[in-house]
Design a protein around this motif. Structure first.
Motif, PDB file in Angstrom:
ATOM      1  N   ALA A 173       2.387   9.151   9.735  1.00 23.59           N
ATOM      2  CA  ALA A 173       2.215   8.557   8.639  1.00 23.59           C
ATOM      3  C   ALA A 173       2.481   6.960   8.829  1.00 23.59           C
ATOM      4  O   ALA A 173       2.065   6.236   8.451  1.00 23.59           O
ATOM      5  CB  ALA A 173       3.212   8.817   7.333  1.00 23.59           C
ATOM      6  N   ARG A 174       3.664   6.992   9.546  1.00 26.16           N
ATOM      7  CA  ARG A 174       4.004   5.459  10.116  1.00 26.16           C
ATOM      8  C   ARG A 174       3.003   4.865  11.035  1.00 26.16           C
ATOM      9  O   ARG A 174       2.970   3.848  10.897  1.00 26.16           O
ATOM     10  CB  ARG A 174       5.434   5.642  10.603  1.00 26.16           C
TER      11      ARG A 174
ATOM     12  N   LEU B  60      -2.497  -0.299   9.416  1.00 28.85           N
ATOM     13  CA  LEU B  60      -2.685  -0.963   8.205  1.00 28.85           C
ATOM     14  C   LEU B  60      -2.439  -2.183   8.106  1.00 28.85           C
ATOM     15  O   LEU B  60      -2.935  -3.216   7.676  1.00 28.85           O
ATOM     16  CB  LEU B  60      -2.399  -0.211   6.812  1.00 28.85           C
ATOM     17  N   LYS B  61      -0.821  -2.319   8.458  1.00 30.21           N
ATOM     18  CA  LYS B  61      -0.481  -3.779   8.578  1.00 30.21           C
ATOM     19  C   LYS B  61      -1.316  -4.848   9.443  1.00 30.21           C
ATOM     20  O   LYS B  61      -1.086  -6.135   9.188  1.00 30.21           O
ATOM     21  CB  LYS B  61       0.942  -3.829   9.181  1.00 30.21           C
TER      22      LYS B  61
ATOM     23  N   ILE C 240       0.004   5.354  10.848  1.00 29.35           N
ATOM     24  CA  ILE C 240      -1.170   4.844  10.066  1.00 29.35           C
ATOM     25  C   ILE C 240      -0.776   3.658   9.640  1.00 29.35           C
ATOM     26  O   ILE C 240      -1.564   2.665   9.293  1.00 29.35           O
ATOM     27  CB  ILE C 240      -1.552   5.892   9.075  1.00 29.35           C
ATOM     28  N   ALA C 241       0.504   3.602   8.907  1.00 27.88           N
ATOM     29  CA  ALA C 241       0.866   2.414   8.089  1.00 27.88           C
ATOM     30  C   ALA C 241       1.004   1.157   8.934  1.00 27.88           C
ATOM     31  O   ALA C 241       0.691   0.014   8.679  1.00 27.88           O
ATOM     32  CB  ALA C 241       2.286   2.697   7.568  1.00 27.88           C
TER      33      ALA C 241
ATOM     34  N   ILE D  73       0.860  -1.263  -0.006  1.00 25.60           N
ATOM     35  CA  ILE D  73      -0.017   0.129  -0.013  1.00 25.60           C
ATOM     36  C   ILE D  73       0.797   1.067   0.074  1.00 25.60           C
ATOM     37  O   ILE D  73       1.886   1.267   0.710  1.00 25.60           O
ATOM     38  CB  ILE D  73      -0.988   0.017   1.293  1.00 25.60           C
ATOM     39  N   ALA D  74       0.610   2.166  -0.752  1.00 23.64           N
ATOM     40  CA  ALA D  74       1.223   3.322  -0.772  1.00 23.64           C
ATOM     41  C   ALA D  74       0.319   4.398  -0.042  1.00 23.64           C
ATOM     42  O   ALA D  74      -0.848   4.612  -0.141  1.00 23.64           O
ATOM     43  CB  ALA D  74       1.350   3.953  -2.263  1.00 23.64           C
ATOM     44  N   LEU D  75       0.970   5.043   1.058  1.00 19.91           N
ATOM     45  CA  LEU D  75       0.494   6.084   1.877  1.00 19.91           C
ATOM     46  C   LEU D  75       0.943   7.466   1.800  1.00 19.91           C
ATOM     47  O   LEU D  75       1.894   7.527   1.938  1.00 19.91           O
ATOM     48  CB  LEU D  75       0.287   5.724   3.354  1.00 19.91           C
ATOM     49  N   VAL D  76      -0.071   8.418   1.428  1.00 22.31           N
ATOM     50  CA  VAL D  76       0.304   9.572   1.389  1.00 22.31           C
ATOM     51  C   VAL D  76      -0.305  10.397   2.430  1.00 22.31           C
ATOM     52  O   VAL D  76      -1.754  10.437   2.916  1.00 22.31           O
ATOM     53  CB  VAL D  76      -0.129  10.479   0.251  1.00 22.31           C
ATOM     54  N   CYS D  77       0.521  11.052   3.459  1.00 20.53           N
ATOM     55  CA  CYS D  77      -0.076  11.740   4.858  1.00 20.53           C
ATOM     56  C   CYS D  77       0.538  13.060   4.843  1.00 20.53           C
ATOM     57  O   CYS D  77       1.655  13.347   4.658  1.00 20.53           O
ATOM     58  CB  CYS D  77       0.268  10.959   5.907  1.00 20.53           C
TER      59      CYS D  77
END
Length: 290
Positions: free
Chosen positions: A280-281, A287-288, A283-284, A269-273
């Motif tokens: 951002a990390r 998602l994991k 949220i990443a 997944i590409a995450l733009v924050c």
């Protein structure tokens, strides 16, 4: 009543409103402190539709591209330039600053300011004094974690960041019975602490729109951040505000989540924050878990 409320906020910046409503009022305090107040509370109100901001925006977009600044740092730098130009043109230039601000000339971020100022001076028909350039440099010295760590690694002061991290880990272990491995903390975290100390040192405050949300959703990470804040406060004789605790907690939240999550997952997944690398990390990491 309204002046009393405003003075309660201004007091934190060493400022106050004197006079009476309907009889004439003015502000009292240092020019630098007024600029910090404008940055945090009323910049949009003053400059949202301002022609000066539009003019500078057109000129500066390309100038800033090569520096790989994090978006909020770039915006803060831009706003400081707008305020500096406006105050210079209205006859309110900065005078002699506290000696600590002249330390900024020892950092590579000083070179960025000088380059930008040199390009803007002929376009605006003004001359930036050393003090004005120091003011413009403050958001760079106190930037959040940069987007390009490699190219910007020199843009910090030589604080004993390793010692600070060691003490934070030690205190967290003692108070919470949690023993962190320094090597498992993101490199970003070390940069963040360094720039955080710079921000506090120069009195420059960042807004964190999700600080309260982080405090409620990640209570353990926030407890860890409060311990880290106390370590920083004791070492540097500063106050770490709640906004900054939220940013620190985001990094600890990442550590806690990533420690317990398997490294191999079937999706990419590409995450733009827009709220920074730490969040951002965080949220990443969430998602994991999906």
């Amino acid at each position: 009543l309204e002046i009393k409320k405003l003075n309660a906020v201004l007091k934190n910046y060493g400022l106050c409103i004197v006079g009476m409503q309907n009889a004439g009022i003015t502000w009292k305090g240092e020019e630098l402190h007024l600029r910090f107040f404008i940055l945090k509370y009323i910049y949009e109100f003053i400059y949202e539709q301002d022609a000066l901001q539009e003019q500078l925006c057109k000129n500066m977009n390309k100038m800033l591209e090569k520096y790989s600044l994090e978006s909020i740092t770039e915006e803060s730098f831009f706003r400081c330039i707008v305020i500096a130009v406006d105050r210079i043109k209205s006859g309110n230039s900065l005078k002699k600053l506290d000696e600590k601000f002249y330390m900024l000339k020892q950092s590579d971020v000083w070179n960025i300011t000088n380059e930008i100022a040199k390009k803007l001076e002929p376009l605006l028909g003004i001359c930036f004094t050393e003090e004005e350039k120091l003011f413009m440099t403050i958001p760079l010295a106190g930037m959040r974690t940069p987007t390009d760590l490699e190219s910007i690694s020199k843009m910090q002061f030589k604080q004993n960041v390793e010692e600070i991290i060691d003490e934070i880990i030690e205190k967290i272990g003692y108070e919470l019975n949690l023993y962190l491995k320094k090597e498992n903390l993101q490199k970003d975290f070390f940069y963040h602490i360094s720039f955080l100390v710079n921000r506090l040192h120069f009195g420059y405050m960042l807004k964190n729109p999700i600080s309260e949300e982080i405090r409620k959703k990640y209570p353990l990470a926030y407890k860890m951040a409060k311990i880290a804040g106390r370590v920083i406060e004791k070492r540097y004789h500063v106050t770490v505000p709640q906004d900054e605790l939220g940013y620190i907690a985001a990094y600890f939240g990442v550590y806690i989540l990533e420690y317990s999550i398997s490294q191999q997952k079937p999706y990419k997944i590409a995450l733009v924050c827009s709220t920074g690398r730490g969040t951002a990390r965080l949220i990443a990491s969430q998602l994991k878990k999906l």
